[in-house]
Design a protein around this motif. Structure first.
Motif, mmCIF file in Angstrom:
data_model
loop_
_atom_site.group_PDB
_atom_site.id
_atom_site.type_symbol
_atom_site.label_atom_id
_atom_site.label_comp_id
_atom_site.label_asym_id
_atom_site.label_seq_id
_atom_site.Cartn_x
_atom_site.Cartn_y
_atom_site.Cartn_z
ATOM 1 N N GLY A 331 -3.962 -20.350 -24.426
ATOM 2 C CA GLY A 331 -5.044 -19.076 -24.356
ATOM 3 C C GLY A 331 -4.748 -17.869 -23.712
ATOM 4 O O GLY A 331 -5.345 -16.930 -23.572
ATOM 5 N N SER A 332 -3.485 -17.836 -23.018
ATOM 6 C CA SER A 332 -2.915 -16.755 -22.225
ATOM 7 C C SER A 332 -2.638 -15.606 -23.128
ATOM 8 O O SER A 332 -2.002 -15.831 -24.302
ATOM 9 C CB SER A 332 -1.853 -16.731 -21.170
ATOM 10 O OG SER A 332 -0.744 -17.496 -21.986
ATOM 11 N N MET A 333 -2.739 -14.275 -22.572
ATOM 12 C CA MET A 333 -2.340 -13.298 -23.593
ATOM 13 C C MET A 333 -1.190 -12.344 -22.848
ATOM 14 O O MET A 333 -1.344 -11.022 -22.673
ATOM 15 C CB MET A 333 -3.467 -12.342 -23.803
ATOM 16 C CG MET A 333 -4.495 -13.108 -24.859
ATOM 17 S SD MET A 333 -5.840 -11.879 -25.276
ATOM 18 C CE MET A 333 -6.717 -11.839 -23.900
ATOM 19 N N TRP A 338 -0.431 -7.637 -27.978
ATOM 20 C CA TRP A 338 -0.775 -6.038 -28.007
ATOM 21 C C TRP A 338 -1.666 -5.874 -26.826
ATOM 22 O O TRP A 338 -1.614 -4.679 -26.163
ATOM 23 C CB TRP A 338 -1.479 -5.907 -29.342
ATOM 24 C CG TRP A 338 -2.652 -6.612 -29.728
ATOM 25 C CD1 TRP A 338 -3.140 -7.757 -30.562
ATOM 26 C CD2 TRP A 338 -3.830 -5.836 -29.255
ATOM 27 N NE1 TRP A 338 -4.279 -7.809 -30.717
ATOM 28 C CE2 TRP A 338 -4.963 -7.028 -30.002
ATOM 29 C CE3 TRP A 338 -4.270 -4.738 -28.470
ATOM 30 C CZ2 TRP A 338 -6.245 -6.648 -29.629
ATOM 31 C CZ3 TRP A 338 -5.782 -4.645 -28.633
ATOM 32 C CH2 TRP A 338 -6.709 -5.470 -29.047
ATOM 33 N N PRO A 339 -2.643 -6.846 -26.305
ATOM 34 C CA PRO A 339 -3.552 -6.328 -25.300
ATOM 35 C C PRO A 339 -2.532 -6.263 -23.745
ATOM 36 O O PRO A 339 -2.720 -5.116 -23.125
ATOM 37 C CB PRO A 339 -4.272 -7.477 -25.155
ATOM 38 C CG PRO A 339 -4.398 -8.128 -26.354
ATOM 39 C CD PRO A 339 -3.202 -8.085 -27.039
ATOM 40 N N SER A 340 -1.627 -7.038 -23.568
ATOM 41 C CA SER A 340 -0.642 -6.825 -22.553
ATOM 42 C C SER A 340 0.171 -5.708 -22.779
ATOM 43 O O SER A 340 0.341 -5.108 -21.755
ATOM 44 C CB SER A 340 0.118 -8.133 -22.407
ATOM 45 O OG SER A 340 -0.625 -9.376 -22.101
ATOM 46 N N ARG A 350 -7.745 -1.981 -15.386
ATOM 47 C CA ARG A 350 -8.821 -2.386 -15.974
ATOM 48 C C ARG A 350 -8.623 -2.840 -17.459
ATOM 49 O O ARG A 350 -9.498 -3.704 -17.933
ATOM 50 C CB ARG A 350 -9.821 -1.205 -15.996
ATOM 51 C CG ARG A 350 -10.351 -0.892 -14.681
ATOM 52 C CD ARG A 350 -11.332 0.065 -14.840
ATOM 53 N NE ARG A 350 -12.413 -0.331 -15.803
ATOM 54 C CZ ARG A 350 -13.520 0.430 -16.160
ATOM 55 N NH1 ARG A 350 -13.575 1.829 -15.757
ATOM 56 N NH2 ARG A 350 -14.345 0.045 -16.978
ATOM 57 N N TYR A 351 -7.199 -2.481 -18.004
ATOM 58 C CA TYR A 351 -6.956 -3.307 -19.239
ATOM 59 C C TYR A 351 -6.444 -4.241 -19.377
ATOM 60 O O TYR A 351 -5.827 -4.824 -20.440
ATOM 61 C CB TYR A 351 -6.122 -2.063 -19.968
ATOM 62 C CG TYR A 351 -7.162 -0.918 -20.597
ATOM 63 C CD1 TYR A 351 -8.551 -0.974 -20.744
ATOM 64 C CD2 TYR A 351 -6.463 0.576 -20.842
ATOM 65 C CE1 TYR A 351 -9.167 0.198 -21.134
ATOM 66 C CE2 TYR A 351 -7.251 1.477 -21.187
ATOM 67 C CZ TYR A 351 -8.493 1.381 -21.448
ATOM 68 O OH TYR A 351 -9.112 2.282 -22.039
ATOM 69 N N HIS A 352 -6.392 -5.164 -18.288
ATOM 70 C CA HIS A 352 -5.526 -6.309 -18.423
ATOM 71 C C HIS A 352 -6.361 -7.469 -19.074
ATOM 72 O O HIS A 352 -7.515 -7.272 -18.754
ATOM 73 C CB HIS A 352 -5.101 -6.667 -16.699
ATOM 74 C CG HIS A 352 -4.351 -7.909 -16.640
ATOM 75 N ND1 HIS A 352 -4.609 -9.099 -16.709
ATOM 76 C CD2 HIS A 352 -2.988 -7.905 -16.336
ATOM 77 C CE1 HIS A 352 -3.810 -10.115 -16.467
ATOM 78 N NE2 HIS A 352 -2.647 -9.122 -16.449
ATOM 79 N N PRO A 353 -5.758 -8.109 -19.850
ATOM 80 C CA PRO A 353 -6.433 -8.933 -20.647
ATOM 81 C C PRO A 353 -7.315 -10.087 -19.906
ATOM 82 O O PRO A 353 -8.394 -10.460 -20.224
ATOM 83 C CB PRO A 353 -5.418 -9.727 -21.469
ATOM 84 C CG PRO A 353 -4.153 -8.652 -21.411
ATOM 85 C CD PRO A 353 -4.205 -8.150 -20.285
ATOM 86 N N ASP A 354 -6.995 -10.293 -18.594
ATOM 87 C CA ASP A 354 -7.809 -11.337 -18.020
ATOM 88 C C ASP A 354 -8.833 -10.868 -17.027
ATOM 89 O O ASP A 354 -9.687 -11.453 -16.721
ATOM 90 C CB ASP A 354 -6.724 -11.963 -16.852
ATOM 91 C CG ASP A 354 -5.673 -12.959 -17.646
ATOM 92 O OD1 ASP A 354 -5.768 -13.236 -18.818
ATOM 93 O OD2 ASP A 354 -4.421 -13.182 -16.924
ATOM 94 N N VAL A 355 -8.887 -9.408 -17.099
ATOM 95 C CA VAL A 355 -9.861 -8.546 -16.388
ATOM 96 C C VAL A 355 -10.912 -8.166 -17.377
ATOM 97 O O VAL A 355 -12.106 -7.973 -17.105
ATOM 98 C CB VAL A 355 -9.391 -7.584 -15.594
ATOM 99 C CG1 VAL A 355 -10.589 -7.023 -14.841
ATOM 100 C CG2 VAL A 355 -8.368 -8.194 -14.401
ATOM 101 N N LEU A 356 -10.569 -7.841 -18.549
ATOM 102 C CA LEU A 356 -11.321 -7.219 -19.565
ATOM 103 C C LEU A 356 -12.783 -8.012 -19.716
ATOM 104 O O LEU A 356 -12.705 -9.178 -20.042
ATOM 105 C CB LEU A 356 -10.778 -7.133 -20.889
ATOM 106 C CG LEU A 356 -9.814 -5.817 -21.108
ATOM 107 C CD1 LEU A 356 -8.946 -5.857 -22.305
ATOM 108 C CD2 LEU A 356 -10.774 -4.581 -21.045
ATOM 109 N N VAL A 363 -14.575 -3.113 -27.707
ATOM 110 C CA VAL A 363 -13.938 -1.698 -27.937
ATOM 111 C C VAL A 363 -12.577 -1.561 -28.256
ATOM 112 O O VAL A 363 -12.066 -0.595 -28.960
ATOM 113 C CB VAL A 363 -14.649 -0.693 -26.861
ATOM 114 C CG1 VAL A 363 -14.184 0.420 -27.044
ATOM 115 C CG2 VAL A 363 -16.135 -1.013 -26.674
ATOM 116 N N LEU A 364 -11.993 -2.378 -27.467
ATOM 117 C CA LEU A 364 -10.172 -1.998 -27.692
ATOM 118 C C LEU A 364 -9.887 -2.410 -28.819
ATOM 119 O O LEU A 364 -9.091 -1.927 -29.543
ATOM 120 C CB LEU A 364 -9.766 -2.824 -26.600
ATOM 121 C CG LEU A 364 -8.247 -2.508 -26.095
ATOM 122 C CD1 LEU A 364 -7.937 -0.946 -25.907
ATOM 123 C CD2 LEU A 364 -7.722 -3.316 -25.227
#
Length: 509
Positions: A331-333, A338-340, A350-356, A363-364
């Motif tokens: 389940g890691s990104m 693409w989010p990473s 703030r755009y880190h997948p684990d923090v979003l 929205v992203l």
């Protein structure tokens, strides 16, 4: 016709009978209750009655009793059904007749001659009961129609909510599993769906299975149903009931299972199964579209808005579900998802997948969806993951259909031109030129314009086409109803026959 008053009915001597002195029940066409037959049929009559003295009445009754005893005369037996029907005829009559004594009484010799007049009285009890029953039926029908309209209006937004929330449950399970607001809304929607299932089953008439199977067999053989009874809405069978009931209950079973075990796979599987609600929404919108009472403009705006919102919404949810749940086993990104890549290119922590948070992630994802659907490209992003590459190709196909639908709908409602309207404007310009060149007076010019405006309006509404397609009897009745006021207000038509008036009105139509 000479008859005795109601108080002396039954005191008639045997000689007054038409059956050789035998007293029998009067035939059906004879008066009932001392009222002539003509009075029961709605006509009034005057009866001149000779009233005997008291001793004469007593002797008549004694003679009647002796004759009945000697001749063993009995009334014929009356069947219970006939007696009940006779009582019903008397109680359900719309008018009652009574005999009233008139003032111009005369005395001749030792007897007093009295004139009786038939007076028709309306049966107020029966009339009031019928009116009350009709009013109650009308009120019940209107109440049922209001309830059905309310249910129709309520189900459309609920199905729309379900269509929009299914992909979000799949992409963002943590937002909906233990959220009290989401749980409350899901319970309300599924409770309404279960009530709709019960309502549909109770409303549907009993189904003839053999006839339905025969119609389906004929449809397979001939390519079209030969029985018009099954050409409309398909019946709601037991399989539909079980399927819809399981769809309503399965979501809550998956939520309870996740609360005890923490398993998300069953939750995702249930969301795929609940996509049947999308099919229900499509069928329901089509059903509303076929309803003549539906506002066509509102439904067109609703469908266009729904497609304009739903397609990017579903694409965005799947853009997030692929890297978060399906691309990796843990389940890691991490890169190269693409989010990473967005986190690496922007340098914004703030755009880190684990923090979003889930709303920010949506929205992203919506940005990715609109970028793909508008063919703007993904910029510096490089789609490397195999599932993401396949999904990007699918989005490219969806983009073509989405473009066609949006542009086609906009051109249809904003740019289209009606040929009849164009011809009408050209005709009116020609009429203006005709009037101006001949220098006609104003009142005559206005009459000419009004004539062409009336002809255009009549052709646009299609009233002439509808009237000509009606049967002759209905056309005649429509024409007479339309010109009823003119016919009744014109004295020369007052004593004319119905056929003549029908011919006149057909000519006017």
């Amino acid at each position: 016709v000479t008859r005795l008053p109601p108080t002396h009915i039954g005191a008639m001597p045997p000689a007054a009978s038409n059956n050789a002195g035998l007293l029998r029940r009067p035939p059906p066409e004879s008066p009932v209750g001392g009222i002539p037959a003509s009075a029961r049929s709605g006509a009034a009559d005057d009866a001149e009655v000779k009233v005997p003295s008291g001793s004469t009445i007593l002797m008549m009754r004694v003679r009647m009793a002796l004759w009945r005893l000697l001749l063993c005369v009995r009334d014929p037996p009356v069947a219970p059904e006939a007696a009940k029907e006779s009582t019903k005829d008397r109680t359900d009559s719309k008018a009652k007749g009574i005999l009233r004594r008139r003032k111009d009484n005369k005395t001749s010799g030792g007897s007093k001659r009295v004139k009786w007049r038939v007076v028709l009285l309306g049966d107020e009890d029966v009339t009031d009961d019928a009116a009350a029953k009709e009013a109650a039926e009308t009120e019940a029908r209107e109440r049922r129609e209001r309830f059905e309209n309310m249910v129709k209006l309520a189900r459309l937004p609920l199905l729309t909510y379900e269509e929009l929330i299914i992909p979000m449950r799949l992409a963002f399970p943590d937002m909906f599993l233990l959220n009290p607001v989401a749980i409350t809304l899901d319970v309300l929607v599924d409770t309404f769906e279960i009530a709709w299932i019960v309502y549909t089953v109770l409303k549907q008439p009993p189904l003839d299975v053999d006839k339905l199977e025969k119609a389906e067999l004929e449809e397979e053989l001939n390519g079209a149903s030969a029985d018009t009874e099954f050409q409309g809405e398909k019946p709601y069978t037991a399989a539909h009931v079980l399927l819809d009931s399981f769809t309503a209950v399965s979501l809550h079973v998956a939520r309870i299972t996740n609360a005890f075990t923490g398993d998300v796979q069953l939750w995702a599987l249930v969301q795929i199964f609940r996509c049947l609600r999308v099919r229900d929404l499509i069928i329901y919108v089509e059903k509303i579209n076929n309803d003549l009472s539906t506002d066509v403009k509102f439904l067109a705006v609703y469908k266009f808005t729904l497609v304009l919102i739903s397609i990017p919404h579903w694409v965005a949810c799947f853009w997030w579900a692929i890297p978060s749940q399906w691309a990796s086993e843990d389940g890691s990104m991490d890169l190269p998802s693409w989010p990473s890549q967005i986190n690496l290119l922007t340098g914004n922590p703030r755009y880190h997948p684990d923090v979003l948070a889930d709303p920010e992630a949506y929205v992203l994802s919506l940005y990715m969806a609109w970028v793909g659907l508008t063919s703007m490209g993904y910029g510096n992003l490089t789609i490397v993951n195999q599932l993401e590459v396949i999904y990007a190709a699918v989005v490219a196909l969806i983009q073509m259909v989405f473009y066609a639908f949006v542009l086609g709908t906009l051109f249809h409602y904003l740019v289209r031109t009606d040929e009849s309207t164009v011809r009408y404007h050209e005709l009116m310009k020609a009429v203006e030129t005709y009037v101006r060149d001949r220098k006609l007076p104003q009142h005559l010019s206005m009459r000419i314009r009004a004539h062409y405006v009336f002809q255009h309006t009549k052709a646009a509404t299609g009233s002439a086409k509808i009237f000509n397609q009606l049967p002759t009897s209905i056309r005649t009745e429509v024409a007479v109803t339309q010109y009823q006021r003119e016919l009744t207000s014109t004295w020369c038509f007052w004593n004319c026959t119905t056929q003549f008036l029908a011919t006149i009105t057909m000519s006017l139509s």
